[in-house]
Design a protein around this motif. Structure first.
Motif, PDB file in Angstrom:
ATOM      1  N   LYS A  51       0.833  -1.214   0.000  1.00 19.95           N
ATOM      2  CA  LYS A  51       0.000   0.000   0.000  1.00 19.95           C
ATOM      3  C   LYS A  51       0.861   1.255   0.000  1.00 19.95           C
ATOM      4  CE  LYS A  51      -4.353  -1.605   2.006  1.00 19.95           C
ATOM      5  NZ  LYS A  51      -5.322  -1.424   3.111  1.00 19.95           N
ATOM      6  N   GLN A  52       1.941   1.230   0.795  1.00 16.65           N
ATOM      7  CA  GLN A  52       2.808   2.398   0.856  1.00 16.65           C
ATOM      8  C   GLN A  52       3.507   2.634  -0.475  1.00 16.65           C
ATOM      9  OE1 GLN A  52       3.170   4.555   3.616  1.00 16.65           O
ATOM     10  NE2 GLN A  52       4.041   5.764   1.941  1.00 16.65           N
ATOM     11  N   TYR A  53       3.903   1.548  -1.144  1.00 15.90           N
ATOM     12  CA  TYR A  53       4.540   1.679  -2.455  1.00 15.90           C
ATOM     13  C   TYR A  53       3.588   2.337  -3.446  1.00 15.90           C
ATOM     14  CZ  TYR A  53       6.979   0.505  -6.754  1.00 15.90           C
ATOM     15  OH  TYR A  53       7.624   0.581  -7.984  1.00 15.90           O
ATOM     16  N   LEU A  54       2.333   1.891  -3.462  1.00 11.34           N
ATOM     17  CA  LEU A  54       1.342   2.465  -4.368  1.00 11.34           C
ATOM     18  C   LEU A  54       1.054   3.923  -4.009  1.00 11.34           C
ATOM     19  CD1 LEU A  54      -1.095  -0.597  -4.476  1.00 11.34           C
ATOM     20  CD2 LEU A  54       0.399   0.176  -6.334  1.00 11.34           C
ATOM     21  N   SER A  55       0.985   4.192  -2.715  1.00 14.08           N
ATOM     22  CA  SER A  55       0.752   5.566  -2.262  1.00 14.08           C
ATOM     23  C   SER A  55       1.901   6.481  -2.666  1.00 14.08           C
ATOM     24  CB  SER A  55       0.575   5.591  -0.742  1.00 14.08           C
ATOM     25  OG  SER A  55       0.369   6.904  -0.269  1.00 14.08           O
ATOM     26  N   ASN A  56       3.131   5.986  -2.566  1.00 17.06           N
ATOM     27  CA  ASN A  56       4.287   6.790  -2.961  1.00 17.06           C
ATOM     28  C   ASN A  56       4.241   7.140  -4.444  1.00 17.06           C
ATOM     29  OD1 ASN A  56       5.227   6.695  -0.364  1.00 17.06           O
ATOM     30  ND2 ASN A  56       6.845   5.195  -0.763  1.00 17.06           N
ATOM     31  N   LEU A  57       3.838   6.174  -5.272  1.00 18.45           N
ATOM     32  CA  LEU A  57       3.715   6.455  -6.702  1.00 18.45           C
ATOM     33  C   LEU A  57       2.708   7.571  -6.942  1.00 18.45           C
ATOM     34  CD1 LEU A  57       3.623   2.899  -8.365  1.00 18.45           C
ATOM     35  CD2 LEU A  57       5.497   4.534  -8.406  1.00 18.45           C
ATOM     36  N   LEU A  58       1.597   7.478  -6.230  1.00 21.17           N
ATOM     37  CA  LEU A  58       0.516   8.442  -6.422  1.00 21.17           C
ATOM     38  C   LEU A  58       0.959   9.859  -6.037  1.00 21.17           C
ATOM     39  CD1 LEU A  58      -2.512   8.206  -7.298  1.00 21.17           C
ATOM     40  CD2 LEU A  58      -3.068   8.365  -4.865  1.00 21.17           C
ATOM     41  N   TYR A  59       1.598   9.975  -4.879  1.00 21.23           N
ATOM     42  CA  TYR A  59       1.939  11.317  -4.393  1.00 21.23           C
ATOM     43  C   TYR A  59       3.243  11.840  -4.991  1.00 21.23           C
ATOM     44  CZ  TYR A  59      -2.246  11.240  -1.749  1.00 21.23           C
ATOM     45  OH  TYR A  59      -3.586  11.212  -1.444  1.00 21.23           O
ATOM     46  N   ASN A  60       4.069  10.969  -5.495  1.00 23.26           N
ATOM     47  CA  ASN A  60       5.208  11.446  -6.293  1.00 23.26           C
ATOM     48  C   ASN A  60       4.712  12.078  -7.593  1.00 23.26           C
ATOM     49  OD1 ASN A  60       7.065  10.588  -4.413  1.00 23.26           O
ATOM     50  ND2 ASN A  60       7.537   8.661  -5.473  1.00 23.26           N
ATOM     51  N   GLU A  61       3.679  11.460  -8.170  1.00 24.40           N
ATOM     52  CA  GLU A  61       3.073  12.027  -9.370  1.00 24.40           C
ATOM     53  C   GLU A  61       2.378  13.345  -9.048  1.00 24.40           C
ATOM     54  OE1 GLU A  61       1.685  12.270 -13.447  1.00 24.40           O
ATOM     55  OE2 GLU A  61       3.454  11.546 -12.355  1.00 24.40           O
ATOM     56  N   ALA A  62       1.733  13.400  -7.887  1.00 20.37           N
ATOM     57  CA  ALA A  62       1.087  14.650  -7.475  1.00 20.37           C
ATOM     58  C   ALA A  62       2.122  15.773  -7.361  1.00 20.37           C
ATOM     59  CB  ALA A  62       0.377  14.449  -6.138  1.00 20.37           C
ATOM     60  N   GLU A  63       3.248  15.487  -6.761  1.00 22.63           N
ATOM     61  CA  GLU A  63       4.303  16.495  -6.632  1.00 22.63           C
ATOM     62  C   GLU A  63       4.795  16.943  -8.007  1.00 22.63           C
ATOM     63  OE1 GLU A  63       7.454  15.195  -4.087  1.00 22.63           O
ATOM     64  OE2 GLU A  63       6.058  14.466  -2.545  1.00 22.63           O
ATOM     65  N   ARG A  64       4.951  15.993  -8.923  1.00 23.32           N
ATOM     66  CA  ARG A  64       5.417  16.338 -10.264  1.00 23.32           C
ATOM     67  C   ARG A  64       4.421  17.266 -10.960  1.00 23.32           C
ATOM     68  NH1 ARG A  64       4.929  15.336 -15.478  1.00 23.32           N
ATOM     69  NH2 ARG A  64       3.058  14.059 -15.152  1.00 23.32           N
ATOM     70  N   LEU A  65       3.142  16.937 -10.847  1.00 24.20           N
ATOM     71  CA  LEU A  65       2.121  17.763 -11.491  1.00 24.20           C
ATOM     72  C   LEU A  65       2.032  19.152 -10.863  1.00 24.20           C
ATOM     73  CD1 LEU A  65      -0.686  15.052 -11.894  1.00 24.20           C
ATOM     74  CD2 LEU A  65       0.770  15.994 -13.698  1.00 24.20           C
ATOM     75  N   LEU A  66       2.222  19.212  -9.567  1.00 23.28           N
ATOM     76  CA  LEU A  66       2.187  20.516  -8.894  1.00 23.28           C
ATOM     77  C   LEU A  66       3.387  21.375  -9.278  1.00 23.28           C
ATOM     78  CD1 LEU A  66       1.042  19.309  -5.356  1.00 23.28           C
ATOM     79  CD2 LEU A  66      -0.250  20.850  -6.850  1.00 23.28           C
ATOM     80  N   LYS A  67       4.538  20.748  -9.446  1.00 26.82           N
ATOM     81  CA  LYS A  67       5.764  21.489  -9.765  1.00 26.82           C
ATOM     82  C   LYS A  67       5.814  21.931 -11.219  1.00 26.82           C
ATOM     83  CE  LYS A  67       9.146  19.468  -6.551  1.00 26.82           C
ATOM     84  NZ  LYS A  67      10.394  18.653  -6.476  1.00 26.82           N
ATOM     85  N   TYR A  68       5.432  21.046 -12.122  1.00 23.41           N
ATOM     86  CA  TYR A  68       5.773  21.254 -13.524  1.00 23.41           C
ATOM     87  C   TYR A  68       4.573  21.486 -14.458  1.00 23.41           C
ATOM     88  CZ  TYR A  68      10.137  19.380 -11.729  1.00 23.41           C
ATOM     89  OH  TYR A  68      11.277  19.160 -10.987  1.00 23.41           O
ATOM     90  N   THR A  69       3.369  21.550 -13.907  1.00 24.66           N
ATOM     91  CA  THR A  69       2.206  21.841 -14.756  1.00 24.66           C
ATOM     92  C   THR A  69       1.418  22.992 -14.142  1.00 24.66           C
ATOM     93  OG1 THR A  69       0.501  20.459 -13.690  1.00 24.66           O
ATOM     94  CG2 THR A  69       2.050  19.357 -15.181  1.00 24.66           C
ATOM     95  N   THR A  70       0.476  23.500 -14.912  1.00 25.16           N
ATOM     96  CA  THR A  70      -0.419  24.555 -14.418  1.00 25.16           C
ATOM     97  C   THR A  70      -1.812  24.011 -14.156  1.00 25.16           C
ATOM     98  OG1 THR A  70      -0.952  25.171 -16.697  1.00 25.16           O
ATOM     99  CG2 THR A  70       0.854  26.359 -15.625  1.00 25.16           C
ATOM    100  N   LEU A  71      -1.936  22.696 -14.074  1.00 31.56           N
ATOM    101  CA  LEU A  71      -3.229  22.089 -13.770  1.00 31.56           C
ATOM    102  C   LEU A  71      -3.729  22.586 -12.412  1.00 31.56           C
ATOM    103  CD1 LEU A  71      -2.602  18.357 -14.801  1.00 31.56           C
ATOM    104  CD2 LEU A  71      -4.012  20.043 -16.019  1.00 31.56           C
ATOM    105  N   THR A  72      -5.020  22.782 -12.289  1.00 34.08           N
ATOM    106  CA  THR A  72      -5.601  23.187 -11.016  1.00 34.08           C
ATOM    107  C   THR A  72      -5.547  22.019 -10.030  1.00 34.08           C
ATOM    108  OG1 THR A  72      -7.844  22.487 -11.570  1.00 34.08           O
ATOM    109  CG2 THR A  72      -7.175  24.719 -12.251  1.00 34.08           C
ATOM    110  N   ILE A  73      -5.757  22.331  -8.769  1.00 28.26           N
ATOM    111  CA  ILE A  73      -5.772  21.287  -7.740  1.00 28.26           C
ATOM    112  C   ILE A  73      -6.893  20.291  -8.038  1.00 28.26           C
ATOM    113  CG2 ILE A  73      -5.960  20.806  -5.275  1.00 28.26           C
ATOM    114  CD1 ILE A  73      -3.453  22.411  -6.159  1.00 28.26           C
ATOM    115  N   ASN A  74      -8.038  20.798  -8.481  1.00 28.09           N
ATOM    116  CA  ASN A  74      -9.155  19.904  -8.847  1.00 28.09           C
ATOM    117  C   ASN A  74      -8.754  18.974  -9.991  1.00 28.09           C
ATOM    118  OD1 ASN A  74     -10.871  20.949  -6.939  1.00 28.09           O
ATOM    119  ND2 ASN A  74     -11.870  22.391  -8.334  1.00 28.09           N
TER     120      ASN A  74
END
Length: 290
Positions: A232-255
């Motif tokens: 579960k932690q491995y899957l969660s890490n993938l998810l939130y690593n992707e979240a960090e990438r999207l927050l850093k490098y895209t202009t997508l809204t939080i929604n």
């Protein structure tokens, strides 16, 4: 967990009753891709001519290599890599093909590589013996292709018997700790590939265990042993690593980011804050200033 498929012998494949067949493994390709794990209701001998993959039979897993032979009894489980590209020649027959002729229901058990208690299904013959077996398989295919199947049955039975006698000369591959390690490595590699593809939609351990045809407990055990964290932690890490990438490098809204990750926005913000001690928007603003 998915129901394991049963690969059954088709006695009417050639329009007449047949209890033996020899094919190029390519003819099984569609079935293998759809059912990488399955049981059988026949005996089989598989001559591997090309492979760089893992192969598991009856719970034993080894790196499958050209020149290797696999012997399998009815009911034993085969496990191939997904979309396997292995190549080879495959001989298979029903229980009565030899036993009824020799009038001995235990005839096949006289061969060590087919005994139920054998240590491994894998054999390593020398190159000369392997070539001889390939030639014998080719002759069997020619007999079947002749369409004179009633006459061919006795010839094929003699050729299968010759194959069995030749295989007694091959060396058995015993299971080793290295092979157990390879088996674990195979499952971990396959889990990581599946996780990279499906983590946004599939976050339940049972899904990945089902795709690998193992139990959730076993998957949790080997992931923790190999990766040092829970599944579960491995899957969660993938998810939130992707979240960090999207927050850093895209202009997508939080929604939009929450939707991209398959999460409810409020839940995404809540869990992100638990992990990072700041909200997704604060994380984005901090990284914009760097």
């Amino acid at each position: 967990m998915k129901k394991i498929a049963l690969c059954e012998f088709d006695p009417t494949k050639y329009g007449q009753l047949m209890s033996v067949d020899v094919v190029d493994i390519e003819s099984f390709r569609d079935y293998l891709w759809e059912n990488p794990v399955y049981g059988t209701n026949y005996y089989s001998i598989y001559l591997i001519t090309h492979s760089t993959e893992m192969l598991e039979v009856d719970g034993k897993s080894v790196p499958a290599r050209p020149g290797m032979i696999v012997c399998s009894r009815p009911g034993e489980l085969w496990r191939w890599e997904e979309q396997s590209r292995q190549e080879g020649e495959y001989l298979y027959w029903t229980d009565d093909f030899l036993n009824s002729f020799f009038r001995d229901p235990h005839f096949i058990d006289s061969f060590t590589f087919f005994q139920a208690g054998r240590s491994s299904s894998f054999l390593y013959p020398d190159a000369r013996l392997f070539r001889r077996l390939l030639a014998l398989f080719s002759q069997m295919r020619e007999e079947i292709a002749s369409k004179k199947l009633n006459e061919a049955q006795h010839i094929l039975r003699a050729m299968v018997y010759e194959t069995l006698m030749l295989l007694e000369r091959a060396n058995n591959i015993p299971p080793t700790k290295d092979m157990d390690y390879s088996r674990t490595s195979y499952y971990i590699n396959e889990f990581q590939k599946l996780a990279q593809t499906h983590y946004k939609k599939e976050r339940h351990v049972e899904y990945y265990a089902g795709r690998l045809y193992i139990t959730s407990n076993y998957l949790n055990k080997i992931v923790r042993q190999s990766l040092g964290i829970s599944t579960k932690q491995y899957l969660s890490n993938l998810l939130y690593n992707e979240a960090e990438r999207l927050l850093k490098y895209t202009t997508l809204t939080i929604n939009d980011i929450a939707s991209e990750l398959g999460l409810d926005t409020a839940y995404f913000i809540k869990v992100f804050r638990q992990k990072k001690s700041i909200t997704p928007l604060q994380y984005r603003n901090e990284n914009l200033r760097k």
